[in-house]
Design an enzyme around this catalytic site. Structure first.
Site, PDB file in Angstrom:
ATOM      1  N   LYS A  14       0.870  -1.176   0.000  1.00 57.38           N
ATOM      2  CA  LYS A  14       0.000   0.000   0.000  1.00 57.38           C
ATOM      3  C   LYS A  14       0.909   1.228   0.000  1.00 57.38           C
ATOM      4  CE  LYS A  14      -4.508   0.576   0.613  1.00 57.38           C
ATOM      5  NZ  LYS A  14      -5.435  -0.128  -0.316  1.00 57.38           N
ATOM      6  N   THR A  61      -3.967  -5.303   0.777  1.00 61.11           N
ATOM      7  CA  THR A  61      -3.303  -4.012   0.985  1.00 61.11           C
ATOM      8  C   THR A  61      -4.149  -3.140   1.913  1.00 61.11           C
ATOM      9  OG1 THR A  61      -4.222  -2.847  -0.931  1.00 61.11           O
ATOM     10  CG2 THR A  61      -2.261  -4.190  -1.311  1.00 61.11           C
ATOM     11  N   ASP A  62      -5.439  -3.379   1.939  1.00 62.17           N
ATOM     12  CA  ASP A  62      -6.293  -2.647   2.880  1.00 62.17           C
ATOM     13  C   ASP A  62      -5.930  -2.990   4.329  1.00 62.17           C
ATOM     14  OD1 ASP A  62      -8.682  -0.809   3.044  1.00 62.17           O
ATOM     15  OD2 ASP A  62      -9.350  -2.479   4.319  1.00 62.17           O
ATOM     16  N   PHE A 166      33.104  28.543 -11.556  1.00 62.87           N
ATOM     17  CA  PHE A 166      33.192  27.345 -12.391  1.00 62.87           C
ATOM     18  C   PHE A 166      34.134  27.668 -13.534  1.00 62.87           C
ATOM     19  CE2 PHE A 166      31.284  24.319 -15.589  1.00 62.87           C
ATOM     20  CZ  PHE A 166      31.727  23.168 -14.945  1.00 62.87           C
ATOM     21  N   ARG A 183      29.613  33.530  -9.113  1.00 66.97           N
ATOM     22  CA  ARG A 183      28.289  33.176  -9.637  1.00 66.97           C
ATOM     23  C   ARG A 183      27.378  32.796  -8.490  1.00 66.97           C
ATOM     24  NH1 ARG A 183      28.359  26.897 -11.896  1.00 66.97           N
ATOM     25  NH2 ARG A 183      29.197  25.979  -9.987  1.00 66.97           N
ATOM     26  N   VAL A 238      29.783  22.401  -8.323  1.00 66.14           N
ATOM     27  CA  VAL A 238      28.822  21.638  -7.522  1.00 66.14           C
ATOM     28  C   VAL A 238      29.454  20.295  -7.135  1.00 66.14           C
ATOM     29  CG1 VAL A 238      26.550  20.519  -7.525  1.00 66.14           C
ATOM     30  CG2 VAL A 238      26.839  22.753  -8.615  1.00 66.14           C
ATOM     31  N   GLN A 239      30.198  19.706  -8.091  1.00 64.65           N
ATOM     32  CA  GLN A 239      30.824  18.411  -7.834  1.00 64.65           C
ATOM     33  C   GLN A 239      31.718  18.468  -6.603  1.00 64.65           C
ATOM     34  OE1 GLN A 239      30.304  19.737 -10.862  1.00 64.65           O
ATOM     35  NE2 GLN A 239      30.111  18.168 -12.452  1.00 64.65           N
ATOM     36  N   ASN A 265      22.006  21.585 -10.218  1.00 67.01           N
ATOM     37  CA  ASN A 265      22.542  22.942 -10.307  1.00 67.01           C
ATOM     38  C   ASN A 265      21.431  23.824 -10.850  1.00 67.01           C
ATOM     39  OD1 ASN A 265      24.191  25.151 -10.435  1.00 67.01           O
ATOM     40  ND2 ASN A 265      25.497  24.394 -12.105  1.00 67.01           N
TER      41      ASN A 265
HETATM   42  O1  LIG Z   1      29.334  23.290 -10.821  1.00 68.52           O
HETATM   43  C1  LIG Z   1      29.098  23.049 -12.030  1.00 68.52           C
HETATM   44  N1  LIG Z   1      29.311  21.793 -12.501  1.00 68.52           N
HETATM   45  C2  LIG Z   1      29.089  21.459 -13.816  1.00 68.52           C
HETATM   46  O2  LIG Z   1      29.290  20.295 -14.208  1.00 68.52           O
HETATM   47  C3  LIG Z   1      28.601  22.486 -14.663  1.00 68.52           C
HETATM   48  N2  LIG Z   1      28.262  22.537 -15.968  1.00 68.52           N
HETATM   49  C4  LIG Z   1      27.868  23.799 -16.235  1.00 68.52           C
HETATM   50  O3  LIG Z   1      27.467  24.203 -17.354  1.00 68.52           O
HETATM   51  N3  LIG Z   1      27.941  24.571 -15.132  1.00 68.52           N
HETATM   52  C5  LIG Z   1      28.397  23.780 -14.126  1.00 68.52           C
HETATM   53  N4  LIG Z   1      28.642  24.040 -12.825  1.00 68.52           N
END
Ligand SMILES: O=c1[nH]c(=O)c2[nH]c(=O)[nH]c2[nH]1
Length: 310
Positions: A14, A61-62, A166, A183, A238-239, A265
């Site tokens: 459920k 499931t009830d 970046f 940014r 971001v990675q 992102n």
């Molecule tokens: O932090 C980022 N990672 C990416 O892989 C990526 N690719 C992108 O266009 N901008 C960013 N920024």
């Protein structure tokens, strides 16, 4: 092997059973409240319901839905979503000989106690933003797996030299993105992490143990994303930020054995508005942005401890 041989894999359950539970503290009059959406999926021997129209081994499931309310009532003390999922998993795998494993997912809504004039209110709550999630798998043997998580944790750092950039990525004939050391960085974090407990017997007995761990993990994630209140911390991608957040959790929360982070992102685009007569009605100076939600970058990774062989 005949042409008509087939293999059948199945589960039933459920989804999204919604329940609210209040606990009233006798001592100080304070109420505790949770709202859960519970999804149950059972692995059970009921093949003949699929193949021979024989329902005699089906847990309806009830019935599963009703069980959520019965067990919520039976839990006389406030408990974490993880512990409630364990209660349900234990029940389904021990009560029904047909059931070999139970997968229980819970999403807890972020009801937070309200403060009035700085005083925590006895029974007043407001809805926060990010949700607490859990997935528990319990097998008949008592073997289990506990995962906790966060959903919808939206965070942002405004542009400032030393906040986010970046640079240095592949440039080719398809690339137009300029390199930057300044940014916006915005994401909606989805996190899920595993605990090392492998049996029902090894689950810590401490009340609200998982609630406390959840708060710890969230704190470490946020401290690492933002850096110190004065000056923050630079994010080169971001990675990189994702990796440092996951690594900090493994370093600082010993009971976490692996963690997955999903960090889209979410782009804020520079606004430049040129016209025929006036090349710069609005000229971008790291100040005016167009917020977007699609398309967005999608960045996710899992970090696990490698168990050293002792
Ligand atoms: O932090 C980022 N990672 C990416 O892989 C990526 N690719 C992108 O266009 N901008 C960013 N920024």
């Amino acid at each position: 092997m005949g042409m008509d041989e087939v293999r059948l894999e199945q589960r039933h359950g459920k989804a999204k059973v919604r329940v609210g539970r209040v606990w009233k503290e006798e001592a100080d009059g304070a109420h505790h409240f949770v709202e859960w959406s519970v999804s149950i999926s059972l692995l059970s021997d009921c093949l003949s319901s699929y193949t021979h129209a024989d329902n005699s081994d089906i847990v309806a499931t009830d019935t599963m839905k009703n069980t959520v309310y019965v067990k919520a009532k039976e839990c006389k003390q406030q408990l974490s979503a993880e512990d409630f999922a364990i209660v349900l998993g234990k029940h389904f795998t021990s009560f029904y000989h047909q059931v070999t494993a139970a997968i229980v997912n819970i999403i807890e809504k972020p009801w937070e106690r309200i403060n009035i004039n700085g005083q925590p209110h006895e029974h007043g709550f407001k809805l926060g933003s990010e949700k607490h999630t859990t997935e528990v798998i319990v097998k008949k043997s008592g073997e289990l797996q506990v995962v906790s998580g966060i959903e919808g944790l939206s965070v942002l750092k405004t542009t400032q030299v030393c906040a986010s950039g970046f640079e240095g990525f592949i440039r080719d004939k398809y690339t137009i993105l300029p390199e930057t050391r300044e940014r916006m960085l915005a994401t909606e974090v989805t996190a899920s992490w595993r605990y090392p407990f492998e049996t029902l017997a090894s689950i810590p007995a401490k009340q609200l143990y998982f609630t406390e761990k959840h708060m710890n993990v969230k704190k470490v994630l946020m401290e690492t994303f933002f850096g110190p209140a004065k000056g923050g911390v630079y994010s080169p991608s971001v990675q990189s930020t994702l990796y440092h957040m996951a690594k900090a959790v493994l370093d600082r929360v010993p009971d976490v054995s692996s963690i997955q982070l999903k960090m889209p992102n979410i782009h804020f685009l520079p606004v430049n508005l040129p016209s025929k007569d006036n090349p710069t009605i609005v000229k971008f100076q790291d100040d005016v942005f167009l917020p977007t939600d699609e398309p967005h970058g999608s960045i996710e990774a899992t970090l696990s401890r490698i168990r050293s062989k002792m």
